[in-house]
Design an enzyme around this catalytic site. Structure first.
Site, short mmCIF file in Angstrom:
data_model
loop_
_atom_site.label_atom_id
_atom_site.label_comp_id
_atom_site.label_asym_id
_atom_site.label_seq_id
_atom_site.Cartn_x
_atom_site.Cartn_y
_atom_site.Cartn_z
CG ASP A 164 1.77 4.54 5.73
OD1 ASP A 164 1.86 3.80 6.73
OD2 ASP A 164 2.75 4.89 5.08
CD GLU A 393 5.58 -1.45 -0.16
OE1 GLU A 393 5.70 -1.17 -1.37
OE2 GLU A 393 5.56 -0.60 0.75
#
Ligand code: GLC
Length: 420
Positions: A164, A393
């Site tokens: 992102d 993550e």
């Protein structure tokens, strides 16, 4: 943090299973994500093949008539995430979805699940159903995202890269205005330390693009024309090319000879286009900004992903192994999303420095394809990293600490692939 083991990894997948689809992690990402679902299916494939196929079938329930496979499928409502369906304003459908996509790993996943299947008949039947949907997805990419036939497909939103807030997007994203009309109600920074997440300024540009596409009625041609962000991401192009190679192999059993020939032609052209993005100076492949056809000279881990394909030469595979060494953090930490020596590197901020298990796994598969011994090093390192930092993550390249949300489905799935 619970001790990392294959049993614990399976427990993460089960705990994040919402019945037919798996959330990346509770609260931070409460829906089904496109490429996460691919890796999740591979994880389930190591111990529950029917559930692996279900993950993909459920994802493809969100596929649009024109072939687009959405980035998010909103199977059940949740207040925990921004932007939800009301912001996307996509055409009404059940289940609701976002209107952009993510890296098309699915044909690669399907072929691997088929090749490793113990339940062969089940796999054959499921692939037969998925095959035309995969063809539609790949055709969509070329039709909607390379309308000017440059030989590379383009993303119209940084989220489509799956990476992102990569600094590779800073230049092109600077041309995107920050929304002043839409209200941004971020939920992520309530779940995770804001220092590890994209900045507010990035979000205002991300949402400007979503609004522009909604105003264009989510029509691919109008979106292409309206978008201030058009980038041939090397990660997406590498993954699509690899997926095309896998689809071509599947076409031998599930498609027609004409389709197979059509795919072979596309593969030849894409190999040349991907190969042309190589930089001797940086020692990686690069993304290309559509405006002015300029290459983006910010090195990122996406530049290793062409290794998944037949595009790199032997010399380039060897050069990439040397780049891997050059980018290593303290104690040999590999593969940071941006090299630590780069001025834009930030060790803890999402895709601007941290190590991501899915990228490491794809890169090691790529090195293995080219017979490069770095493959083994990367596999062993990644396994140890997860054992040390947990099913996080992403990971800090300075000390291997687990960061972001967790316990995270795709990290657990990758652990199952590495532990096997
Ligand atoms: C973030 C990541 C993206 C991932 C999603 C769900 O948006 O950047 O790659 O798919 O989270 O895990």
């Amino acid at each position: 943090m619970t001790a990392v083991s294959p049993d614990a990894a399976r427990a993460v997948l089960r705990a994040n299973d919402r019945g037919g689809y798996t959330v990346p992690t509770a609260r931070l990402y409460p829906f089904q994500w496109n490429w996460d679902a691919g890796f999740t299916a591979l994880g389930f494939g190591t111990f529950d093949e029917p559930r692996a196929w279900t993950e993909l079938d459920t994802l493809f329930k969100g596929q649009w008539e024109d072939g687009l496979l959405p980035q998010i499928v909103f199977h059940a409502p949740s207040e925990d995430y921004f932007p939800g369906p009301a912001v996307w304003r996509t055409p009404a459908r059940t289940p609701p979805t976002s209107g952009i996509t993510q890296p098309p790993v699915h044909a690669m996943v399907v072929r691997r699940l088929l090749d490793t299947a113990r339940a062969g008949r089940l796999a054959e039947a499921r692939v037969a159903q998925l095959y035309p949907k995969l063809v539609a997805l790949h055709d969509w990419w070329w039709r909607a995202r390379d309308p000017e036939k440059t030989g590379l497909v383009h993303i119209l939103h940084p989220w489509e890269s799956g990476m992102d807030n990569s600094p590779a997007w800073d230049g092109p994203l600077a041309r995107v205005p920050m929304t002043t009309t839409s209200t941004i109600r971020r939920r992520d920074t309530g779940h995770v330390d804001p220092a590890m997440r994209p900045r507010d300024e990035d979000y205002r540009r991300f949402i400007h693009l979503v609004d522009a596409f909604a105003d264009a009625g989510w029509d691919p041609a109008r979106m292409w024309a309206a978008s201030a962000f058009r980038v041939a991401d090397i990660g997406v192009n590498a993954i699509l090319l690899r997926a095309e190679e896998d689809l071509h192999a599947l076409a031998g059993r599930f498609g027609s000879p004409e389709e197979r020939a059509r795919l072979a032609e596309r593969i030849d052209a894409a190999r040349l286009a991907v190969a042309a993005t190589w930089s001797d100076e940086l020692g990686v492949f690069r993304s290309v900004d559509f405006e002015g056809r300029a290459t983006i000279d910010v090195p990122s881990s996406a530049g290793f992903l062409p290794l998944l394909t037949g595009a790199p030469s032997l010399g380039q595979a060897i050069a990439l192994a040397a780049t891997l060494d050059r980018w290593a953090g303290p104690g040999g930490a590999i593969l940071p999303s941006v090299p630590p020596s780069h001025p834009r590197h930030e060790a803890q901020r999402y895709w601007r420095g941290p190590i991501w298990a899915v990228v490491n796994w794809m890169t090691s598969e790529g090195f293995a394809r080219h017979g490069e011994p770095a493959a083994v090093r990367l596999r062993l390192y990644t396994r140890k990293l997860i054992e040390h930092g947990g099913f996080a993550e992403y990971f800090d390249p300075r000390d291997g600490a687990g960061l972001g949300g967790g316990p995270f489905t795709w990290t657990a799935a990758i652990y199952l692939l590495l532990a096997g």
